[in-house]
Design a protein around this motif. Structure first.
Motif, PDB file in Angstrom:
ATOM      1  N   GLU A   1      30.330  38.934  47.289  1.00  0.00           N
ATOM      2  CA  GLU A   1      30.325  38.525  48.699  1.00  0.00           C
ATOM      3  C   GLU A   1      29.345  39.369  49.500  1.00  0.00           C
ATOM      4  O   GLU A   1      28.654  38.858  50.380  1.00  0.00           O
ATOM      5  CB  GLU A   1      31.732  38.594  49.278  1.00  0.00           C
ATOM      6  N   ALA A   2      29.235  40.651  49.190  1.00  0.00           N
ATOM      7  CA  ALA A   2      28.279  41.531  49.864  1.00  0.00           C
ATOM      8  C   ALA A   2      26.838  41.093  49.599  1.00  0.00           C
ATOM      9  O   ALA A   2      25.943  41.333  50.409  1.00  0.00           O
ATOM     10  CB  ALA A   2      28.486  42.977  49.424  1.00  0.00           C
ATOM     11  N   LEU A   3      26.630  40.432  48.467  1.00  0.00           N
ATOM     12  CA  LEU A   3      25.305  39.914  48.113  1.00  0.00           C
ATOM     13  C   LEU A   3      25.067  38.499  48.630  1.00  0.00           C
ATOM     14  O   LEU A   3      24.024  37.915  48.374  1.00  0.00           O
ATOM     15  CB  LEU A   3      25.120  39.948  46.589  1.00  0.00           C
ATOM     16  N   GLY A   4      26.076  37.927  49.299  1.00  0.00           N
ATOM     17  CA  GLY A   4      25.908  36.613  49.891  1.00  0.00           C
ATOM     18  C   GLY A   4      26.571  35.466  49.166  1.00  0.00           C
ATOM     19  O   GLY A   4      26.443  34.315  49.582  1.00  0.00           O
ATOM     20  N   VAL A   5      27.263  35.739  48.097  1.00  0.00           N
ATOM     21  CA  VAL A   5      27.957  34.667  47.372  1.00  0.00           C
ATOM     22  C   VAL A   5      29.123  34.178  48.228  1.00  0.00           C
ATOM     23  O   VAL A   5      29.911  34.973  48.733  1.00  0.00           O
ATOM     24  CB  VAL A   5      28.462  35.156  45.994  1.00  0.00           C
ATOM     25  N   ARG A   6      29.221  32.863  48.374  1.00  0.00           N
ATOM     26  CA  ARG A   6      30.261  32.294  49.227  1.00  0.00           C
ATOM     27  C   ARG A   6      31.180  31.321  48.495  1.00  0.00           C
ATOM     28  O   ARG A   6      32.079  30.736  49.076  1.00  0.00           O
ATOM     29  CB  ARG A   6      29.627  31.583  50.431  1.00  0.00           C
ATOM     30  N   GLU A   7      30.945  31.124  47.203  1.00  0.00           N
ATOM     31  CA  GLU A   7      31.798  30.227  46.420  1.00  0.00           C
ATOM     32  C   GLU A   7      31.947  30.788  45.017  1.00  0.00           C
ATOM     33  O   GLU A   7      30.985  31.256  44.419  1.00  0.00           O
ATOM     34  CB  GLU A   7      31.174  28.830  46.351  1.00  0.00           C
ATOM     35  N   PHE A   8      33.179  30.746  44.530  1.00  0.00           N
ATOM     36  CA  PHE A   8      33.482  31.193  43.171  1.00  0.00           C
ATOM     37  C   PHE A   8      34.202  30.060  42.458  1.00  0.00           C
ATOM     38  O   PHE A   8      34.999  29.347  43.065  1.00  0.00           O
ATOM     39  CB  PHE A   8      34.426  32.404  43.195  1.00  0.00           C
ATOM     40  N   ASN A   9      33.923  29.884  41.175  1.00  0.00           N
ATOM     41  CA  ASN A   9      34.725  28.940  40.407  1.00  0.00           C
ATOM     42  C   ASN A   9      35.041  29.520  39.047  1.00  0.00           C
ATOM     43  O   ASN A   9      34.410  30.465  38.591  1.00  0.00           O
ATOM     44  CB  ASN A   9      34.076  27.551  40.340  1.00  0.00           C
ATOM     45  N   LEU A  10      36.078  28.968  38.454  1.00  0.00           N
ATOM     46  CA  LEU A  10      36.525  29.439  37.150  1.00  0.00           C
ATOM     47  C   LEU A  10      37.435  28.401  36.522  1.00  0.00           C
ATOM     48  O   LEU A  10      37.940  27.515  37.195  1.00  0.00           O
ATOM     49  CB  LEU A  10      37.255  30.786  37.272  1.00  0.00           C
ATOM     50  N   GLY A  11      37.620  28.522  35.248  1.00  0.00           N
ATOM     51  CA  GLY A  11      38.631  27.750  34.541  1.00  0.00           C
ATOM     52  C   GLY A  11      39.842  28.662  34.369  1.00  0.00           C
ATOM     53  O   GLY A  11      39.680  29.858  34.142  1.00  0.00           O
ATOM     54  N   ALA A  12      41.033  28.120  34.509  1.00  0.00           N
ATOM     55  CA  ALA A  12      42.225  28.971  34.463  1.00  0.00           C
ATOM     56  C   ALA A  12      43.261  28.438  33.487  1.00  0.00           C
ATOM     57  O   ALA A  12      43.507  27.239  33.435  1.00  0.00           O
ATOM     58  CB  ALA A  12      42.843  29.060  35.851  1.00  0.00           C
ATOM     59  N   THR A  13      43.854  29.344  32.754  1.00  0.00           N
ATOM     60  CA  THR A  13      44.998  28.974  31.925  1.00  0.00           C
ATOM     61  C   THR A  13      46.201  28.768  32.842  1.00  0.00           C
ATOM     62  O   THR A  13      46.232  29.308  33.956  1.00  0.00           O
ATOM     63  CB  THR A  13      45.330  30.083  30.916  1.00  0.00           C
ATOM     64  N   PRO A  14      47.193  28.029  32.388  1.00  0.00           N
ATOM     65  CA  PRO A  14      48.391  27.859  33.220  1.00  0.00           C
ATOM     66  C   PRO A  14      49.019  29.199  33.619  1.00  0.00           C
ATOM     67  O   PRO A  14      49.480  29.357  34.746  1.00  0.00           O
ATOM     68  CB  PRO A  14      49.334  27.052  32.331  1.00  0.00           C
TER      69      PRO A  14
END
Length: 68
Positions: A31-44
């Motif tokens: 976020e400090a570098l400007g990233v505004r979206e994160f995504n991932l795959g998640a186990t239950p």
């Protein structure tokens, strides 16, 4: 956008906040570098953790493999 991949905690060490602290540190730096979206795959099993960090459910991911 940043993609978080392969966050695992050894079974005997789960529930101690290790993954939470790691994810929070990485996301803060991004976020400090400007990233505004994160995504991932998640186990239950991991969805509770990710939801508590602000992640929301979204449709299943897709992939394509080239077979030789």
């Amino acid at each position: 956008m940043a993609r978080i991949v392969n966050v695992f905690t050894v079974q005997t060490l789960r529930g101690r906040g290790i993954a939470r602290e790691l994810l929070q540190a990485v996301m803060q730096q991004c976020e400090a570098l400007g990233v505004r979206e994160f995504n991932l795959g998640a186990t239950p099993e991991a969805r509770v953790l990710y939801r508590s960090l602000g992640f929301e459910d979204y449709p299943a991911e897709m992939r394509r493999r080239v077979r030789f």
